[in-house]
Scaffold this motif. Sequence first.
Motif, short mmCIF file in Angstrom:
data_model
loop_
_atom_site.label_atom_id
_atom_site.label_comp_id
_atom_site.label_asym_id
_atom_site.label_seq_id
_atom_site.Cartn_x
_atom_site.Cartn_y
_atom_site.Cartn_z
N ALA A 7 -111.85 82.86 -85.91
CA ALA A 7 -110.61 82.57 -85.15
C ALA A 7 -110.42 83.45 -83.94
O ALA A 7 -109.61 83.24 -83.16
CB ALA A 7 -109.61 83.22 -86.26
N CYS A 8 -111.26 84.62 -83.87
CA CYS A 8 -110.91 85.60 -82.73
C CYS A 8 -112.02 85.61 -81.83
O CYS A 8 -112.32 86.50 -80.80
CB CYS A 8 -110.97 86.94 -83.32
N ALA A 9 -112.66 84.36 -81.52
CA ALA A 9 -113.88 84.18 -80.66
C ALA A 9 -113.18 84.28 -79.14
O ALA A 9 -112.26 83.88 -78.93
CB ALA A 9 -114.65 82.91 -80.93
N CYS A 10 -114.09 85.22 -78.54
CA CYS A 10 -113.66 85.21 -77.12
C CYS A 10 -115.02 84.84 -76.21
O CYS A 10 -116.02 85.18 -76.49
CB CYS A 10 -113.24 86.71 -76.75
N GLU A 11 -114.72 84.58 -75.00
CA GLU A 11 -115.73 84.18 -73.95
C GLU A 11 -116.49 85.41 -73.48
O GLU A 11 -115.84 86.36 -73.10
CB GLU A 11 -115.30 83.58 -72.69
N THR A 12 -118.02 85.39 -73.55
CA THR A 12 -118.58 86.72 -73.13
C THR A 12 -119.77 86.33 -72.22
O THR A 12 -120.15 84.92 -72.14
CB THR A 12 -119.07 87.49 -74.30
N TYR A 25 -120.05 82.94 -76.81
CA TYR A 25 -118.90 83.51 -77.36
C TYR A 25 -119.20 84.65 -78.45
O TYR A 25 -120.22 84.74 -79.02
CB TYR A 25 -118.03 82.63 -78.22
N ALA A 26 -118.19 85.63 -78.47
CA ALA A 26 -118.40 86.81 -79.36
C ALA A 26 -117.29 86.71 -80.20
O ALA A 26 -116.21 86.18 -79.77
CB ALA A 26 -118.44 88.12 -78.63
N LYS A 27 -117.47 87.42 -81.49
CA LYS A 27 -116.32 87.57 -82.34
C LYS A 27 -115.67 88.91 -82.08
O LYS A 27 -116.56 89.75 -82.14
CB LYS A 27 -116.78 87.46 -83.74
N VAL A 28 -114.23 88.88 -81.93
CA VAL A 28 -113.90 90.42 -81.33
C VAL A 28 -113.89 90.82 -82.70
O VAL A 28 -113.96 92.30 -82.45
CB VAL A 28 -112.22 89.86 -81.08
N CYS A 29 -113.89 90.63 -83.85
CA CYS A 29 -113.49 91.46 -85.01
C CYS A 29 -114.83 92.14 -85.44
O CYS A 29 -115.07 93.33 -85.84
CB CYS A 29 -113.10 90.66 -86.33
N ALA A 30 -116.01 91.49 -85.34
CA ALA A 30 -117.36 92.07 -85.73
C ALA A 30 -118.08 92.69 -84.40
O ALA A 30 -118.56 93.46 -84.56
CB ALA A 30 -118.07 91.05 -86.30
N GLY A 47 -116.68 93.12 -81.51
CA GLY A 47 -115.68 94.13 -80.67
C GLY A 47 -115.10 95.09 -81.80
O GLY A 47 -115.75 95.13 -83.08
N PRO A 48 -113.99 95.25 -81.65
CA PRO A 48 -112.85 94.95 -80.56
C PRO A 48 -113.46 95.45 -79.04
O PRO A 48 -112.78 94.96 -78.01
CB PRO A 48 -111.70 95.47 -80.95
N VAL A 49 -114.15 96.46 -79.24
CA VAL A 49 -114.40 96.96 -77.94
C VAL A 49 -115.77 96.30 -77.32
O VAL A 49 -117.01 96.01 -77.90
CB VAL A 49 -114.72 98.47 -77.89
N PHE A 50 -115.53 96.02 -75.97
CA PHE A 50 -116.68 95.62 -74.98
C PHE A 50 -116.56 96.16 -73.54
O PHE A 50 -115.76 96.58 -73.33
CB PHE A 50 -116.34 94.01 -74.65
N TYR A 51 -117.73 96.15 -73.11
CA TYR A 51 -117.88 96.39 -71.65
C TYR A 51 -117.14 95.50 -70.79
O TYR A 51 -117.36 94.28 -70.96
CB TYR A 51 -119.49 96.74 -71.38
N SER A 52 -116.47 95.82 -69.68
CA SER A 52 -115.81 94.81 -68.98
C SER A 52 -116.45 93.61 -68.78
O SER A 52 -115.99 92.65 -68.74
CB SER A 52 -115.13 95.67 -67.91
N GLU A 53 -118.02 93.92 -68.06
CA GLU A 53 -118.37 92.82 -67.49
C GLU A 53 -119.10 91.78 -68.64
O GLU A 53 -119.47 90.90 -68.36
CB GLU A 53 -119.95 93.58 -66.68
N GLU A 54 -118.84 92.30 -69.70
CA GLU A 54 -119.23 91.23 -70.96
C GLU A 54 -118.09 90.14 -71.47
O GLU A 54 -118.41 89.14 -71.88
CB GLU A 54 -119.54 92.20 -72.28
N VAL A 55 -117.08 90.40 -70.98
CA VAL A 55 -115.90 89.52 -71.34
C VAL A 55 -115.16 88.94 -70.35
O VAL A 55 -115.06 89.61 -69.29
CB VAL A 55 -114.79 90.36 -72.25
N THR A 56 -114.62 87.69 -70.44
CA THR A 56 -113.92 87.04 -69.54
C THR A 56 -112.44 87.08 -70.17
O THR A 56 -112.35 86.64 -71.35
CB THR A 56 -114.30 85.29 -69.61
#
Length: 255
Positions: free
Chosen positions: A223-228, A236-241, A243-252
Amino acid sequence: MKKQEVCKLIKKREIADGIFDFTIESADIAAAAQCGQFLHIACGGYTFLRRPISICDASNGEVRFIFEVKGEGTKLLAKKEIGDEIDVVGPLGHGFEIKGNVRKPIVIGGGIGVFPLYKLTKQLTNATVFLGFRNKSRVVMEDEFDAVSSMTIVGTDDGSYGYNGYIASAMEGYLNLNECDMIYSCGPMPMLRAVKKIAEERGIPCQISLEQRMGCGIGACLACACETKKDGTERYAKVCANGPVFYSEEVTLND
Ligand SMILES: Cc1cc2nc3c(=O)[nH]c(=O)nc-3n(C[C@H](O)[C@H](O)[C@H](O)COP(=O)(O)OP(=O)(O)OC[C@H]3O[C@@H](n4cnc5c(N)ncnc54)[C@H](O)[C@@H]3O)c2cc1C
């Protein structure tokens, strides 16, 4: 280590209209919690899915989290009283990375995004902190951040308190005159987009915590997939597992 636990609520305070500061008892979660991790909380009633709330602080067998009442889940949670039990799973997620060689960190948070940054700021000890809120009535934790940072600058979008305008602009002004070798941030999407842009234009590494809507909290439901983007490859990465923390260049940072 993550586990499900029924914990006793030992402190409760409404720190602004509809914003509740809770402390629960849990020796295991307090010992395991890393900055930027979250709890997945069963709010009761007919709210089947747990709600993710960041760990604001954790020590000596106590775990603190602060939340704003948004919908049914947080409304039910806010009704809990001291002595009541709260069913939590945690600590969950991949938190902020604290690197020993970072000398001039900036911590920037907006709205409910300031809460996961408190334990981090305490641990860093020398951060310059920027906190942004909609208006004066929403300003929380200023004194607490001030006590554990080199400097804390508070701003409001409507100029009713502190810096007048978006807090990312205050940070940009600061960066025109000062050095920084790591930015840590959490807040609403427009703020994160601005922070990512400012950091990347200046070549400053930047960690971003995403507070995406989520379902299971443990990487099973997507449900929490985000583009990376990692190593040039989009996925796609799962924000819950992941993340929730990513390096800025990893996420759209889409809407
Ligand atoms: C990793 C993580 C950490 C979080 N930490 C905190 C925290 O420390 N303090 C805090 O107050 N909130 C935090 N949130 C947001 C919090 O989880 C939501 O506000 C909460 O789940 C809303 O539940 P509800 O049942 O009250 O509202 P719902 O009935 O589910 O929704 C009510 C409204 O809130 C909006 N909403 C729902 N989920 C989110 C979300 N994730 N972000 C923004 N808006 C949302 C909905 O779009 C809707 O408009 C965090 C979210 C994540 C993913």
